[in-house]
Design a protein around this motif. Structure first.
Motif, short mmCIF file in Angstrom:
data_model
loop_
_atom_site.label_atom_id
_atom_site.label_comp_id
_atom_site.label_asym_id
_atom_site.label_seq_id
_atom_site.Cartn_x
_atom_site.Cartn_y
_atom_site.Cartn_z
N ILE A 1 43.25 40.31 38.96
CA ILE A 1 42.12 40.47 38.05
C ILE A 1 42.61 41.07 36.75
N ALA A 2 42.27 40.42 35.64
CA ALA A 2 42.69 40.92 34.33
C ALA A 2 42.12 42.31 34.08
N GLU A 3 42.81 43.06 33.25
CA GLU A 3 42.39 44.45 32.99
C GLU A 3 40.98 44.51 32.40
N ASP A 4 40.64 43.54 31.54
CA ASP A 4 39.29 43.52 30.96
C ASP A 4 38.28 42.80 31.85
N ARG A 5 38.74 42.29 32.97
CA ARG A 5 37.93 41.60 33.98
C ARG A 5 37.29 40.30 33.48
N LYS A 6 37.72 39.82 32.37
CA LYS A 6 37.13 38.58 31.84
C LYS A 6 37.79 37.34 32.43
N SER A 7 38.80 37.53 33.23
CA SER A 7 39.43 36.40 33.91
C SER A 7 40.10 36.89 35.20
N SER A 8 40.36 35.94 36.08
CA SER A 8 41.07 36.27 37.31
C SER A 8 41.88 35.06 37.74
N THR A 9 42.82 35.29 38.64
CA THR A 9 43.68 34.22 39.13
C THR A 9 43.83 34.33 40.63
N LEU A 10 43.56 33.24 41.30
CA LEU A 10 43.81 33.17 42.73
C LEU A 10 45.23 32.65 42.92
N ILE A 11 46.01 33.34 43.72
CA ILE A 11 47.40 32.98 43.92
C ILE A 11 47.64 32.59 45.38
N LEU A 12 48.08 31.36 45.56
CA LEU A 12 48.55 30.91 46.87
C LEU A 12 50.06 30.98 46.80
N HIS A 13 50.65 31.78 47.63
CA HIS A 13 52.07 32.10 47.44
C HIS A 13 53.01 30.94 47.79
N ARG A 14 52.58 30.13 48.76
CA ARG A 14 53.43 29.01 49.16
C ARG A 14 52.50 27.92 49.67
N CYS B 1 40.45 31.42 36.57
CA CYS B 1 38.99 31.45 36.45
C CYS B 1 38.63 32.36 35.27
N ASN B 2 37.81 31.87 34.38
CA ASN B 2 37.31 32.68 33.26
C ASN B 2 35.88 33.11 33.52
N HIS B 3 35.61 34.37 33.29
CA HIS B 3 34.25 34.90 33.46
C HIS B 3 34.03 35.93 32.35
N SER B 4 33.93 35.45 31.14
CA SER B 4 33.90 36.34 29.97
C SER B 4 32.61 37.16 29.88
N ILE C 1 31.12 38.62 32.45
CA ILE C 1 31.02 39.43 33.67
C ILE C 1 30.48 40.82 33.34
N SER C 2 29.64 41.35 34.21
CA SER C 2 29.13 42.70 34.01
C SER C 2 29.96 43.67 34.87
N GLY C 3 29.77 44.95 34.61
CA GLY C 3 30.60 45.95 35.25
C GLY C 3 30.48 46.02 36.76
N THR C 4 29.36 45.50 37.30
CA THR C 4 29.16 45.58 38.75
C THR C 4 29.24 44.22 39.43
N ASP C 5 29.72 43.22 38.73
CA ASP C 5 29.91 41.89 39.34
C ASP C 5 31.23 41.85 40.10
N TYR C 6 31.15 41.43 41.37
CA TYR C 6 32.35 41.21 42.15
C TYR C 6 32.81 39.76 41.98
N ILE C 7 34.10 39.56 42.00
CA ILE C 7 34.69 38.22 41.87
C ILE C 7 35.05 37.72 43.27
N HIS C 8 34.46 36.60 43.65
CA HIS C 8 34.70 36.02 44.96
C HIS C 8 35.34 34.65 44.81
N TRP C 9 36.17 34.29 45.76
CA TRP C 9 36.75 32.94 45.83
C TRP C 9 36.46 32.34 47.20
N TYR C 10 36.05 31.09 47.16
CA TYR C 10 35.85 30.29 48.36
C TYR C 10 36.63 28.99 48.17
#
Lengths: 112, 115
Positions: free
Chosen positions: A64-77, A22-25, A27-36
């Protein structure tokens, strides 16, 4: 409203890990990243959320990337039951109207 | 425990008729949301209730749409003079506090078909 960008669809083999980007370039400093995720013929269900640090729960992991501009949801199996549309959304910490915007998400296909 | 309940699960109505869709949120949840999902599309925000505050109606697509939440619990979404473009799945969600750390819990929706 802050926006997210996700691939329209992805495929994965059963019992293998899945990485949903997911890209969220803007994003502001107080935005939380949610997945549904939304299984067929059901309403969406909460998966995980985070702010800066990586998060783990029984369903998935959120990287969550260090710059918070992207994130990855990981399903392990992945299992067949994980076939669903996955939504990445941003929720501001302070937002009176809390107009939570869902995009079109990523449709995940699991191959047996 | 009981989740968010929506009724009816399916509704078929004739163009021009009024319909009422009901949402029973999880007990104790202060925030309630309505969304609409057309076939193959994402979720479209309609309206949000938080406690006793005036609802944010900015997402309602026209003045034919209205919603109320009685006693801070049950909510009804009313569509007057239905049109074919109103056909969609209407989803309701509730949240314990409406805050950013309070996840939304969705019902399974009401599928509305306008003929």
């Amino acid at each position: 409203d802050a926006k997210t960008t996700q691939p329209n669809s992805m495929e994965s083999n059963e019992e293998e890990p899945v990485h949903l980007p997911c890209n969220h370039s803007t994003i502001s400093g107080t935005d939380y990243i949610h997945w549904y995720r939304q299984l067929p013929s059901q309403g969406p269900e909460y998966v995980i959320h985070g702010l800066t640090s990586n998060v783990n729960n029984r369903m998935a992991s959120l990287a969550i990337a260090e710059d918070r501009k992207s994130s990855t949801l990981i399903l392990h199996r992945a299992t067949l039951r994980d076939a669903a549309v996955y939504y990445c959304i941003l929720r501001p910490l302070m937002n009176r109207d809390d107009k939570i915007i869902f995009g079109k998400g990523t449709r995940l296909h699991i191959l047996p | 425990g009981a989740g968010v309940s929506q009724s009816p699960s399916n509704k078929v109505t004739e163009k021009g008729k009024d319909v009422e869709l009901r949402c029973d949120p999880i007990s104790g949840h202060t925030a309630l949301y309505w969304y609409r999902q057309s076939l193959g599309q994402g979720l479209e925000f309609l309206i949000y209730f938080q406690g006793n505050s005036a609802p944010d109606k900015s997402g309602l697509p026209s003045d034919r749409f209205s919603a109320e939440r009685t006693g801070g619990s049950v909510s009804t979404l009313t569509i007057q003079r239905t049109q074919q473009e109103d056909s969609a799945v209407y989803l309701c969600a509730s949240s314990l506090t409406g805050g950013v750390n309070s996840p939304l819990h969705f019902g399974n929706g009401t599928r509305l078909t306008v003929t």
